[in-house]
Design an enzyme around this catalytic site. Structure first.
Site, PDB file in Angstrom:
ATOM      1  N   GLU A 205      43.278 -18.533  70.204  1.00  0.00           N
ATOM      2  CA  GLU A 205      43.979 -17.473  70.940  1.00  0.00           C
ATOM      3  C   GLU A 205      44.352 -16.314  70.018  1.00  0.00           C
ATOM      4  O   GLU A 205      45.273 -15.549  70.283  1.00  0.00           O
ATOM      5  CB  GLU A 205      45.179 -18.054  71.699  1.00  0.00           C
ATOM      6  CG  GLU A 205      44.765 -19.200  72.624  1.00  0.00           C
ATOM      7  CD  GLU A 205      45.108 -19.036  74.104  1.00  0.00           C
ATOM      8  OE1 GLU A 205      46.027 -18.286  74.421  1.00  0.00           O
ATOM      9  OE2 GLU A 205      44.440 -19.697  74.937  1.00  0.00           O
ATOM     10  N   HIS A 260      52.596 -19.840  71.901  1.00  0.00           N
ATOM     11  CA  HIS A 260      51.935 -19.226  70.738  1.00  0.00           C
ATOM     12  C   HIS A 260      52.942 -19.191  69.593  1.00  0.00           C
ATOM     13  O   HIS A 260      54.153 -19.084  69.838  1.00  0.00           O
ATOM     14  CB  HIS A 260      51.526 -17.775  71.029  1.00  0.00           C
ATOM     15  CG  HIS A 260      50.365 -17.624  71.960  1.00  0.00           C
ATOM     16  ND1 HIS A 260      50.318 -16.673  72.947  1.00  0.00           N
ATOM     17  CD2 HIS A 260      49.188 -18.288  72.038  1.00  0.00           C
ATOM     18  CE1 HIS A 260      49.178 -16.760  73.609  1.00  0.00           C
ATOM     19  NE2 HIS A 260      48.474 -17.737  73.083  1.00  0.00           N
ATOM     20  N   CYS A 384      53.146  -9.430  71.570  1.00  0.00           N
ATOM     21  CA  CYS A 384      51.964  -9.834  72.359  1.00  0.00           C
ATOM     22  C   CYS A 384      51.091  -8.634  72.677  1.00  0.00           C
ATOM     23  O   CYS A 384      49.880  -8.754  72.830  1.00  0.00           O
ATOM     24  CB  CYS A 384      52.380 -10.459  73.688  1.00  0.00           C
ATOM     25  SG  CYS A 384      53.373 -11.931  73.532  1.00  0.00           S
TER      26      CYS A 384
HETATM   27  O1  SUG Z   1      48.566 -16.220  77.857  1.00  0.00           O
HETATM   28  N1  SUG Z   1      50.576 -14.613  80.232  1.00  0.00           N
HETATM   29  C1  SUG Z   1      50.012 -14.638  78.910  1.00  0.00           C
HETATM   30  C2  SUG Z   1      51.019 -14.108  77.919  1.00  0.00           C
HETATM   31  C3  SUG Z   1      50.412 -13.933  76.545  1.00  0.00           C
HETATM   32  C4  SUG Z   1      51.427 -13.573  75.517  1.00  0.00           C
HETATM   33  N2  SUG Z   1      50.826 -13.378  74.268  1.00  0.00           N
HETATM   34  C5  SUG Z   1      51.342 -13.742  73.084  1.00  0.00           C
HETATM   35  N3  SUG Z   1      52.354 -14.561  72.998  1.00  0.00           N
HETATM   36  N4  SUG Z   1      50.780 -13.303  72.022  1.00  0.00           N
HETATM   37  C6  SUG Z   1      49.572 -16.065  78.552  1.00  0.00           C
HETATM   38  O2  SUG Z   1      50.252 -17.011  78.950  1.00  0.00           O
HETATM   39  C7  SUG Z   1      50.484 -14.841  82.663  1.00  0.00           C
HETATM   40  C8  SUG Z   1      49.660 -14.268  83.776  1.00  0.00           C
HETATM   41  C9  SUG Z   1      50.217 -14.580  85.125  1.00  0.00           C
HETATM   42  O3  SUG Z   1      50.931 -15.559  85.298  1.00  0.00           O
HETATM   43  O4  SUG Z   1      49.930 -13.787  86.083  1.00  0.00           O
HETATM   44  C10 SUG Z   1      49.798 -14.780  81.304  1.00  0.00           C
HETATM   45  O5  SUG Z   1      48.602 -14.909  81.242  1.00  0.00           O
END
Ligand code: SUG
Length: 454
Positions: A205, A260, A384
Site C-alpha cells: 500500500e 497503515h 494520506c
Molecule cells: O484505504 N479509505 C482509504 C483511506 C486511505 C488512507 N490512507 C493512508 N492512511 N495513507 C482506505 O481505507 C474508504 C472509502 C469508502 O469507504 O468509501 C477508503 O478507501
C-alpha cells in the site's frame, strides 16, 4: 546532493462518496451512507496545497481517476453493453459493486507508490514502485491507472524509474485473482463469481508504510494488515536501497483501526513522531534511532507519545499521527494536522502538539490545523493525501519543463475552474447510477490532464 521534495497532493474526483468500503478503517466504516460533497472535498485538498505552498513547499498535483471504473463493471457483467448501460445495470443489480467501482480513493496519494530518491539507491536513480493495493477491491482497481499516470509524469525525468505494481501472486498463473476477490464476491453477489485462489503473497500500500529518515528507509510491514514483508523487501531490493530497515507493525493497533503505519507514526528528515504502541517490538524505535545515528553520525530526534497521553483509539479518531511534518525554508519544521486534533477529546491532541512546538529540543515551531473533513470521514488525513518525491535539481527542472503538474497560482485556478464546472455539491450512493456523473468525470479528467500537459 541537494534534494527538493515535491509533495504531490491527490485530488478527489466528482464521485467522492462514503461507501463504508474499508472494513479495517474506523472512519470509513462508521460514515457509510453519509452525504458527501465532492466539490468541498476538492476545495479542501486545494487548501492543503496552498498551506504547503505558503510555507515554501514545492507541491505537485495528481489528477483524479475516471470513475465509475468501467472495466470492473464489465468483469462482473460481461456483455457487450456500453458504459452507460453497465452503470445502470450495476446500480440496479449490484449497488455495492457500483460503489466500489466509483470510489475516489486514488486521492489518498500516500498509497499510490513507494518512493526512494536518487541518493538512497545503489544506482543513483529515483525509484518509484506503484502500489498494488490488494486488500480492498475498490483500491486494487487504482493500480494500473496510477502506474500510467506516474509513468507519464516522470517520462522525461532523467534517472528515474517508475516500476509497475508488484505481482501479488507470482506463483499463480491467474495472478490478480485471490483472497480479496473471494471476499469481494461475498460482499457483492455476482452473476459470474470469479474463481477464488490461495492467499496473496505480495500486498503493498505504498508510502503509507514507508518512512524516509535521511538516507534510512524504514519499511513497516505486518502479517495481519495491508503490507506484507515480502512486498516491502522486494521493493527495497528492486530500488537498490542502501539503508533499509524492516519493522513489524503491532497487530493489536491494527485491530484498533491503524490500517497503515501513517496512522500511528510520521517522520521528516531527522524527526520521528511515533506512538509507543506503533511497532510489534517496543524496542524498534530505539533500533531505528541507532541505525539512523550510525548512518548519519547524528542523533535522530524521537518524539514518543505515550498511551497515557493519547490512547490508540484517540490517535485513530484525531489522526494526530496522520499529520504532515515539513521543513520550511529557514530549516524549522511545521506540523500540518487535521482540525479534529483540536475538536475531539477537549483538544487533547492539539495540546500535545503545542507542547511539542514549545519544546526547544526539536525543530518544530509551527502547528497548522486544516479542515479536511471530507477526506477524514473516509479515514484520509493530511499525510494520506500526499506522496513525497524528493528530486535532484536536474530531475525537477525536467519535470517542470515537460509537464504542468507543479502547482502555481495559475494551475490552482485552472483546477478550481474544473472543479466548479464538474463536481457535484452533494452526492449520495443513490446518485452513482446516473451516467451523467460518469460523463462529467470524463470531461473533468480530459480537461485536467490537458491542463497538466499529460
Ligand atoms: O484505504 N479509505 C482509504 C483511506 C486511505 C488512507 N490512507 C493512508 N492512511 N495513507 C482506505 O481505507 C474508504 C472509502 C469508502 O469507504 O468509501 C477508503 O478507501
Amino acid at each position: 546532493m541537494h534534494l527538493t521534495e515535491v509533495i504531490f497532493i491527490g485530488l478527489p474526483g466528482p464521485t467522492h462518496h462514503y461507501g463504508g468500503l474499508s472494513a479495517d478503517n474506523v472512519a470509513s466504516s462508521s460514515n457509510k451512507g453519509a452525504l458527501s460533497s465532492p466539490k468541498t472535498a476538492a476545495r479542501q485538498a486545494l487548501s492543503l496545497a496552498r498551506a504547503l505552498m505558503a510555507r515554501g513547499q514545492t507541491v505537485g498535483l495528481l489528477a483524479p481517476q475516471l470513475r465509475p471504473y468501467i472495466p470492473l463493471l464489465a468483469e462482473y457483467f460481461p456483455t457487450a453493453l456500453g458504459a452507460d448501460a453497465l452503470i445502470e445495470i450495476a446500480a440496479k443489480e449490484n449497488p455495492t459493486l457500483l460503489e466500489k467501482a466509483s470510489a475516489s480513493s486514488a486521492m489518498w496519494a500516500a498509497n499510490a507508490a513507494t518512493v526512494s530518491p536518487s541518493p538512497d539507491n545503489a544506482d543513483g536513480k529515483l525509484h518509484i514502485t506503484t502500489a498494488n493495493l490488494q486488500t480492498n477491491l475498490h483500491r486494487r482497481i487504482e493500480a494500473s491507472d496510477t502506474h500510467a499516470l506516474l509513468a507519464a509524469i516522470f517520462k522525461n525525468v532523467p534517472d528515474s524509474v517508475v516500476h509497475p505494481p508488484l505481482n501479488p501472486s507470482p506463483n499463480r498463473g491467474e495472478a490478480r485473482r485471490g483472497a480479496d476477490m473471494a471476499t469481494a464476491a461475498q460482499q457483492c453477489p455476482l452473476p459470474n463469481p470469479p474463481p477464488t485462489g490461495e492467499g496473496i503473497q505480495y500486498m503493498d500500500e505504498g508510502a503509507a508504510n514507508h518512512m524516509r529518515l535521511g538516507l534510512l528507509n524504514v519499511f513497516v510491514y505486518s502479517d495481519a494488515g495491508r503490507q506484507s514483508l515480502s512486498a516491502s523487501e522486494t521493493i527495497a531490493k528492486n530500488h537498490g536501497v542502501k539503508h533499509a530497515l524492516f519493522v513489524k507493525q503491532n497487530a493489536e493497533v491494527i485491530a484498533r483501526g491503524v490500517f497503515h503505519n501513517d496512522v500511528i507514526a510520521v517522520s521528516n528528515d531527522n524527526v520521528l513522531l511515533v506512538h509507543e504502541s506503533a511497532f510489534a517490538d517496543s524496542g524498534d524505535t530505539i533500533r531505528i534511532a541507532q541505525v539512523y545515528e550510525k548512518i548519519h553520525g547524528q542523533k535522530l530526534i524521537v518524539i514518543t507519545i505515550l498511551d497515557a497521553e493519547l490512547s490508540v483509539d484517540e490517535a485513530v479518531a484525531t489522526y494526530l499521527f496522520n499529520s504532515q511534518i515539513i521543513t520550511k525554508p529557514d530549516g524549522k519544521m511545521a506540523i500540518i494536522a487535521p482540525e479534529e486534533v483540536g475538536i475531539l477529546y477537549d483538544g487533547k491532541a492539539q495540546k500535545l502538539l503545542e507542547k511539542i512546538r514549545a519544546d526547544a529540543s526539536n525543530p518544530i515551531d509551527e502547528i497548522i490545523t486544516l479542515d479536511l473533513r471530507q477526506s477524514m470521514r473516509n479515514g484520509g488525513g493530511p499525510a494520506c493525501l500526499r506522496l513525497r518525491v524528493p528530486m535532484l535539481p536536474a530531475q525537477l527542472s525536467a519535470l517542470q519543463k515537460t509537464t504542468n503538474v507543479i502547482a502555481n497560482d495559475a494551475l490552482l485556478a485552472g483546477v478550481e475552474a474544473i472543479v466548479e464546472k464538474y463536481y457535484p455539491d452533494e452526492l449520495s450512493a443513490s446518485n452513482l447510477g446516473n451516467p451523467e456523473l460518469y460523463h462529467a468525470c470524463q470531461k473533468m479528467r480530459d480537461e485536467m490532464l490537458a491542463l497538466m500537459k499529460l
